[in-house]
Scaffold this active site. Sequence first.
Site, PDB file in Angstrom:
ATOM      1  N   HIS A 129      -2.902   4.614  -5.843  1.00 18.82           N
ATOM      2  CA  HIS A 129      -4.304   4.668  -5.089  1.00 18.82           C
ATOM      3  C   HIS A 129      -4.422   5.057  -3.773  1.00 18.82           C
ATOM      4  O   HIS A 129      -4.371   4.258  -2.629  1.00 18.82           O
ATOM      5  CB  HIS A 129      -4.690   2.905  -5.145  1.00 18.82           C
ATOM      6  CG  HIS A 129      -6.007   2.509  -4.995  1.00 18.82           C
ATOM      7  ND1 HIS A 129      -6.582   3.158  -3.662  1.00 18.82           N
ATOM      8  CD2 HIS A 129      -6.923   1.662  -5.443  1.00 18.82           C
ATOM      9  CE1 HIS A 129      -7.994   2.661  -3.740  1.00 18.82           C
ATOM     10  NE2 HIS A 129      -8.007   1.613  -4.793  1.00 18.82           N
ATOM     11  N   GLU A 152      -7.349   8.877  -6.387  1.00 22.34           N
ATOM     12  CA  GLU A 152      -5.920   8.139  -7.189  1.00 22.34           C
ATOM     13  C   GLU A 152      -5.464   8.835  -8.444  1.00 22.34           C
ATOM     14  O   GLU A 152      -6.448   8.974  -9.387  1.00 22.34           O
ATOM     15  CB  GLU A 152      -6.774   6.820  -7.460  1.00 22.34           C
ATOM     16  CG  GLU A 152      -7.336   6.104  -6.213  1.00 22.34           C
ATOM     17  CD  GLU A 152      -8.102   4.711  -6.450  1.00 22.34           C
ATOM     18  OE1 GLU A 152      -7.790   4.178  -7.638  1.00 22.34           O
ATOM     19  OE2 GLU A 152      -9.288   4.334  -6.084  1.00 22.34           O
TER      20      GLU A 152
HETATM   21  C1  BG6 Z   1     -11.028   1.463  -6.421  1.00 22.20           C
HETATM   22  C2  BG6 Z   1     -12.007   0.761  -7.723  1.00 22.20           C
HETATM   23  O1  BG6 Z   1     -10.002   2.034  -7.133  1.00 22.20           O
HETATM   24  O2  BG6 Z   1     -10.312   0.189  -5.764  1.00 22.20           O
HETATM   25  C3  BG6 Z   1     -13.163   0.016  -6.622  1.00 22.20           C
HETATM   26  O3  BG6 Z   1     -12.509   1.643  -8.206  1.00 22.20           O
HETATM   27  C4  BG6 Z   1     -12.554  -0.895  -5.797  1.00 22.20           C
HETATM   28  O4  BG6 Z   1     -13.817  -0.386  -7.527  1.00 22.20           O
HETATM   29  C5  BG6 Z   1     -11.346  -0.267  -5.052  1.00 22.20           C
HETATM   30  O5  BG6 Z   1     -13.463  -1.562  -4.949  1.00 22.20           O
HETATM   31  C6  BG6 Z   1     -10.684  -1.299  -3.724  1.00 22.20           C
HETATM   32  O6  BG6 Z   1     -10.367  -2.473  -4.855  1.00 22.20           O
HETATM   33  P1  BG6 Z   1      -9.599  -3.472  -4.027  1.00 22.20           P
HETATM   34  O7  BG6 Z   1      -9.168  -4.564  -5.061  1.00 22.20           O
HETATM   35  O8  BG6 Z   1      -8.304  -3.107  -3.275  1.00 22.20           O
HETATM   36  O9  BG6 Z   1     -10.476  -4.030  -3.215  1.00 22.20           O
END
Ligand code: BG6
Length: 304
Positions: A170, A275
Amino acid sequence: MTFETLNEICRDVPGASVVEGQGGLPVIALQTDASQAQVYPHGAHVTHFQPVTQREPVLWLSRKSWFEDGKPIRGGVPVCWPWFGPHSSAPDLPSHGIARTREWQVESLELLDDESLRVTFLLKSDEQTRQVWPYSFELRHEITVGATLEMTLRTRNPGKSQLSLCEALHSYFRVGDVQRVRIEGLENTTYIDKIAAAAGRKQQGDEPVTFEGEVDRPYLDTESACTLVDPQLGRRIIVRKRNSRSTVVWNPHIEKSARMEDYADDEWPTMVCIETANVHDNAVTIDPGQTHEMTAVISVADME
Ligand code: BG6
């Protein structure tokens, strides 16, 4: 792993050291002739990467991030595994799975040459992981820091039944102004729009991805490289990948940023996520005894 153990591992490896990171967590600092980086055993999480040719870090990190046991780091490259986003049937389970909030073991650390260092982290199933994901696994995250940042997430199935999972590296990138960047490489592909007001499957046209508001899109069946063109910072970040069939693009914009505790309200213009993933239709299955790996390679070039 204690500071002592990590110090022991780093001691004979030129360019590697352990320092106290944010929240008092240990962080491995890596310095080569080509770049510098920082990696937390907490989540096997790369939080910093900067080639010597660059004035600015490549990765973005929130100034409001948690650095705590059991909580994810906001920024850098969280490892999302073995599910992506909320768990499909148990909404109380942690978003993006169990790997990013666990402490990983350093399996090896090696100097490959003057320009590159490699650290490999290991996370194995145990009683705690079986409570939320009832399978056996061996997960390795191999991080190679040099002129590029290369990350390979390797899942081995040592169990007797098939594994089915989603995964994402990510990656949060630092940009001059998200409203002026574009992402090339996703033209004419299908994506899932996750913004509630517009939710559904859509088609990207001939044009690059741009950011007029909140964007939250898993692009499916996309194996090609993406280029993040940033006129303000005068650079292009190129994300190449192997064995990854999805690409998730995310920026929370104003309202979602305001709802996130670990993200400052004014930070959204300075980041974008691209990502490297296998999610939704592109979920992976791994037979007993088999290994699957997914790789992201991040490089930076100045704009002509
Ligand atoms: C992204 C998702 O990859 O991560 C989003 O597609 C999400 O929907 C974002 O809000 C952040 O996620 P998190 O769990 O780290 O707050």
